[in-house]
Design a protein around this motif. Sequence first.
Motif, short mmCIF file in Angstrom:
data_model
loop_
_atom_site.label_atom_id
_atom_site.label_comp_id
_atom_site.label_asym_id
_atom_site.label_seq_id
_atom_site.Cartn_x
_atom_site.Cartn_y
_atom_site.Cartn_z
N PHE A 48 0.83 -1.22 0.00
CA PHE A 48 0.00 0.00 0.00
C PHE A 48 0.86 1.26 0.00
N ASN A 65 -0.21 -3.15 4.79
CA ASN A 65 -1.19 -2.65 5.75
C ASN A 65 -1.60 -1.22 5.44
N LEU A 66 -2.76 -0.88 5.94
CA LEU A 66 -3.27 0.50 5.87
C LEU A 66 -3.50 0.98 7.30
N GLN A 67 -2.52 0.72 8.15
CA GLN A 67 -2.62 1.04 9.58
C GLN A 67 -3.92 0.49 10.17
N HIS A 68 -4.67 1.33 10.91
CA HIS A 68 -5.86 0.85 11.62
C HIS A 68 -6.98 0.40 10.68
N LEU A 69 -6.86 0.72 9.40
CA LEU A 69 -7.93 0.34 8.46
C LEU A 69 -7.68 -1.02 7.82
N TYR A 104 1.54 11.09 16.92
CA TYR A 104 0.44 11.87 16.36
C TYR A 104 -0.91 11.16 16.51
N LYS A 130 -7.16 3.25 -1.61
CA LYS A 130 -6.43 3.76 -0.45
C LYS A 130 -4.97 3.31 -0.51
N VAL A 131 -4.07 4.22 -0.15
CA VAL A 131 -2.65 3.90 -0.01
C VAL A 131 -2.17 4.49 1.31
N LEU A 132 -0.99 4.02 1.74
CA LEU A 132 -0.44 4.49 3.01
C LEU A 132 0.76 5.40 2.72
N MET A 171 5.20 17.37 12.24
CA MET A 171 4.39 16.19 12.56
C MET A 171 3.56 15.79 11.35
N MET A 173 3.88 12.31 9.40
CA MET A 173 2.74 11.47 9.75
C MET A 173 2.37 10.55 8.58
N PRO A 210 -3.57 6.41 5.95
CA PRO A 210 -4.18 5.88 4.74
C PRO A 210 -4.99 6.98 4.05
N ARG A 239 -6.11 19.08 15.44
CA ARG A 239 -6.47 17.67 15.68
C ARG A 239 -6.38 17.34 17.16
#
Lengths: 228, 347
Positions: free
Chosen positions: A133, A166-170, A226, B4-6, B172, B176, B179, B253
Amino acid sequence: MKSGEVVNKRIHIIVGHYGSGKTEFAINYAIKLKESYDKVMIADLDIVNPYFRTNDVKDMLEKEGISVLASQYAGSNVDIPALPANIHSLFDDKNAAVVLDVGGDEDGAVVLGRFKQQIEAEGYEMLFVVNTFRPLTNDCDSILQVLGEVEDASRLKVTGIINNSNLQHLTKTDDVIKGQREIEIAAKKHGVAVSYISGLPEVLDGLDEKAKEKAFPIKRYLDLGYEF
Amino acid sequence: MAEKVLVKGNEALAEAAILSGCRHYFGYPITPQTEIAAYMAKRMPKVGGVFLQAESELAAANMVFGAAGAGARALTSSSSPGISLKAEALSYIAGCDLPCVVVNIVRAGPGLGGIQPAQSDYYQATKGHGHGDYQMIVLAPSSVQEIIHLTADAFDLADLYRMPVMIMGDGMLGQMMEPVEFDLGERRKLPEKDWATTGTDMKRKHNIINSLIMNPDDLEACVRARYERYEQIKATEARAEEYMITAYGTTARIVKNAIVELRKKGIKVGLVRPITLWPFPEATYKKYADKVSAILSVEMSMGQMVDDVRLAVNDKVPVHFYGRTGGNIPYPDEIIKAMEEIAGGDK
């Protein structure tokens, strides 16, 4: 290879594309190695990025009985690409298992070239971490391009690929499977195996039995700073 | 819908610039924005674009000056000390009414400062970088997804108003990873660049790009015309989310989380988040000045935006400040405490 087993080599090198999850895998791998070795050392060799590095969790690793080698500047906010002064101690104690957490891409892998002879003399496994990803390693060709650049810079050979898609928490199990398809093609072309499928336990639980043999469940240790 | 991509904030910005038609990137590395340059170095050759690491920040900004003059969508990026170095070129670009996008992924200052996140360049971004009477539009994304949308919009705004647009994030946000989908959102209708120095083919008069105007009356007229355009931008482009703590960027945030806790404690509090720092969304603050009993501005600085908040509400309501600096982040519990002290003081 069965789930959770680690290769019978003393030197374990973790490389990969920038932001692929190398450090989180390396930390988990060192903790896993500690189950089979009395002495485990992990070296933070990241000369690319001053943030999110193994040295950030030094205290936790030391509590686990793992020695952490890092540049004296790591975590100091002094933005200097330096290696640990005691780096040669990695090659002194032949009973210790060693995990080298290397910086991203060929820029990070270049640090290995200098130790090529010592590493080759002892034998090693070099694991290439992939998250499909990430836009620059999202298919077989781009994975192999970065892998080739890392091999050239390090003057060492990748011995296995880690699917850390992975897409972290998703992340859903299907995302891992989707990544696995692409990575298997790349691994086959390059003549190596997919050594592990790493991810959070709840995501890996959904894999089929065959894929589960390669499952390497990880815990997240790095504080990204973060996620408020 | 895009897949979606990260990606990191810095990488998202670079890719969004490419998707917005930017084919000219000139930069110089500095933490915590180097991923923008690194990504461009890898991607630009693949899309037929130019990545060039200049010999200095000022040189990079002057290359943007040249590319913008020829009508190209050009980008440069840096972090705080590097933006100071680019300042001269930014003044010339503004003085020549050229569109470009400049990114500042802010780190703690002054001077060499540190490599941790900060918002202490607010004054610089909104009140002055280079010399002279001019402004830049300043956009303040607060998530990686919003970086993508605002980068695309930055190029449109620059072309529409013929001026430099700054995207101001903090360390940050740049580092950071989130996704995202590379969906640029709605795009603007843009005028032809009939002013660009693209060659006449002997068919038209030369286009001249110049900021040297020796006659004071002529220069005044030029600057006044530019400020009339600024008034139009202020009237149409100022944007903010509406809610009484005010913050921008990633600090917003953190504030959102503090607000959830404060509401649980029975303190009725909302957020005003400026998306454009210049023009500053004064109208939003004016609207709430009569409705709230106090405003708290939270920043990763010693208090810079708070001045604009005070100007906007013009003493109608007390404006308080809480901030951390040096690369430290204000944590939700600190914000909650600061707000509780203010709310307690009102009772």
